[in-house]
Design a protein around this motif. Structure first.
Motif, PDB file in Angstrom:
ATOM      1  N   VAL A  17       0.832  -1.201   0.000  1.00 13.71           N
ATOM      2  CA  VAL A  17       0.000   0.000   0.000  1.00 13.71           C
ATOM      3  C   VAL A  17       0.869   1.253   0.000  1.00 13.71           C
ATOM      4  N   VAL A  18       1.959   1.215   0.743  1.00  8.88           N
ATOM      5  CA  VAL A  18       2.881   2.355   0.792  1.00  8.88           C
ATOM      6  C   VAL A  18       3.512   2.590  -0.573  1.00  8.88           C
ATOM      7  N   VAL A  19       3.905   1.519  -1.245  1.00  7.40           N
ATOM      8  CA  VAL A  19       4.624   1.616  -2.522  1.00  7.40           C
ATOM      9  C   VAL A  19       3.683   1.866  -3.697  1.00  7.40           C
ATOM     10  N   ALA A  20       2.504   1.250  -3.683  1.00  8.61           N
ATOM     11  CA  ALA A  20       1.584   1.348  -4.824  1.00  8.61           C
ATOM     12  C   ALA A  20       0.146   1.526  -4.341  1.00  8.61           C
ATOM     13  N   PRO A  21      -0.172   2.690  -3.769  1.00 11.92           N
ATOM     14  CA  PRO A  21      -1.522   2.891  -3.217  1.00 11.92           C
ATOM     15  C   PRO A  21      -2.633   2.912  -4.264  1.00 11.92           C
ATOM     16  N   LEU A  44       1.952   2.216 -13.897  1.00 16.15           N
ATOM     17  CA  LEU A  44       1.972   1.757 -12.511  1.00 16.15           C
ATOM     18  C   LEU A  44       2.805   0.490 -12.312  1.00 16.15           C
ATOM     19  N   LEU A  45       3.261  -0.114 -13.399  1.00 18.43           N
ATOM     20  CA  LEU A  45       3.937  -1.402 -13.294  1.00 18.43           C
ATOM     21  C   LEU A  45       5.236  -1.341 -12.499  1.00 18.43           C
ATOM     22  N   ASP A  46       5.982  -0.249 -12.600  1.00 18.23           N
ATOM     23  CA  ASP A  46       7.217  -0.152 -11.815  1.00 18.23           C
ATOM     24  C   ASP A  46       6.917  -0.179 -10.318  1.00 18.23           C
ATOM     25  N   SER A  47       5.879   0.539  -9.888  1.00 18.28           N
ATOM     26  CA  SER A  47       5.544   0.535  -8.464  1.00 18.28           C
ATOM     27  C   SER A  47       4.983  -0.820  -8.037  1.00 18.28           C
ATOM     28  N   VAL A  48       4.271  -1.504  -8.916  1.00 15.01           N
ATOM     29  CA  VAL A  48       3.767  -2.841  -8.586  1.00 15.01           C
ATOM     30  C   VAL A  48       4.933  -3.820  -8.458  1.00 15.01           C
ATOM     31  N   ARG A  49       5.904  -3.716  -9.356  1.00 10.14           N
ATOM     32  CA  ARG A  49       7.090  -4.577  -9.255  1.00 10.14           C
ATOM     33  C   ARG A  49       7.827  -4.322  -7.941  1.00 10.14           C
ATOM     34  N   GLU A  50       7.886  -3.073  -7.526  1.00  9.95           N
ATOM     35  CA  GLU A  50       8.514  -2.754  -6.248  1.00  9.95           C
ATOM     36  C   GLU A  50       7.713  -3.364  -5.093  1.00  9.95           C
ATOM     37  N   ALA A  51       6.380  -3.303  -5.182  1.00  4.20           N
ATOM     38  CA  ALA A  51       5.528  -3.901  -4.145  1.00  4.20           C
ATOM     39  C   ALA A  51       5.774  -5.400  -4.052  1.00  4.20           C
ATOM     40  N   VAL A  52       5.938  -6.055  -5.187  1.00  5.41           N
ATOM     41  CA  VAL A  52       6.248  -7.488  -5.198  1.00  5.41           C
ATOM     42  C   VAL A  52       7.573  -7.722  -4.473  1.00  5.41           C
ATOM     43  N   ALA A  53       8.546  -6.879  -4.746  1.00 10.76           N
ATOM     44  CA  ALA A  53       9.885  -7.042  -4.165  1.00 10.76           C
ATOM     45  C   ALA A  53       9.914  -6.790  -2.661  1.00 10.76           C
ATOM     46  N   VAL A  54       9.117  -5.841  -2.170  1.00 14.68           N
ATOM     47  CA  VAL A  54       9.175  -5.489  -0.744  1.00 14.68           C
ATOM     48  C   VAL A  54       8.187  -6.265   0.127  1.00 14.68           C
TER      49      VAL A  54
END
Length: 65
Positions: A17-21, A44-54
């Motif tokens: 939620v913090v990375v991809a609200p 939005l895909l870059d932020s979703v990829r970051e959400a997957v990573a974190v």
């Protein structure tokens, strides 16, 4: 791409939620993540990829269509 969430694995950390609200939220009653946009826009895909990573529980993944 499609966002997939394995709800039973979610530990309600809220990092997605913090990375991809725009794509994720949390349920009020237990904090488990909710996918708002199953097929997020390309920008939005870059932020979703970051959400997957974190995600500490590895409960999120991106599936190719």
């Amino acid at each position: 791409m499609r966002v997939e969430l394995d709800e039973p694995k979610c530990v309600a950390a809220g990092q997605c939620v913090v990375v991809a609200p725009e794509v994720f939220d949390q349920r009020d009653e237990d904090g488990v993540a909710v996918v708002l946009e199953e097929h997020p826009a390309a920008e939005l895909l870059d932020s979703v990829r970051e959400a997957v990573a974190v995600c500490p529980a590895a409960a999120i993944r991106l599936a190719e269509l």
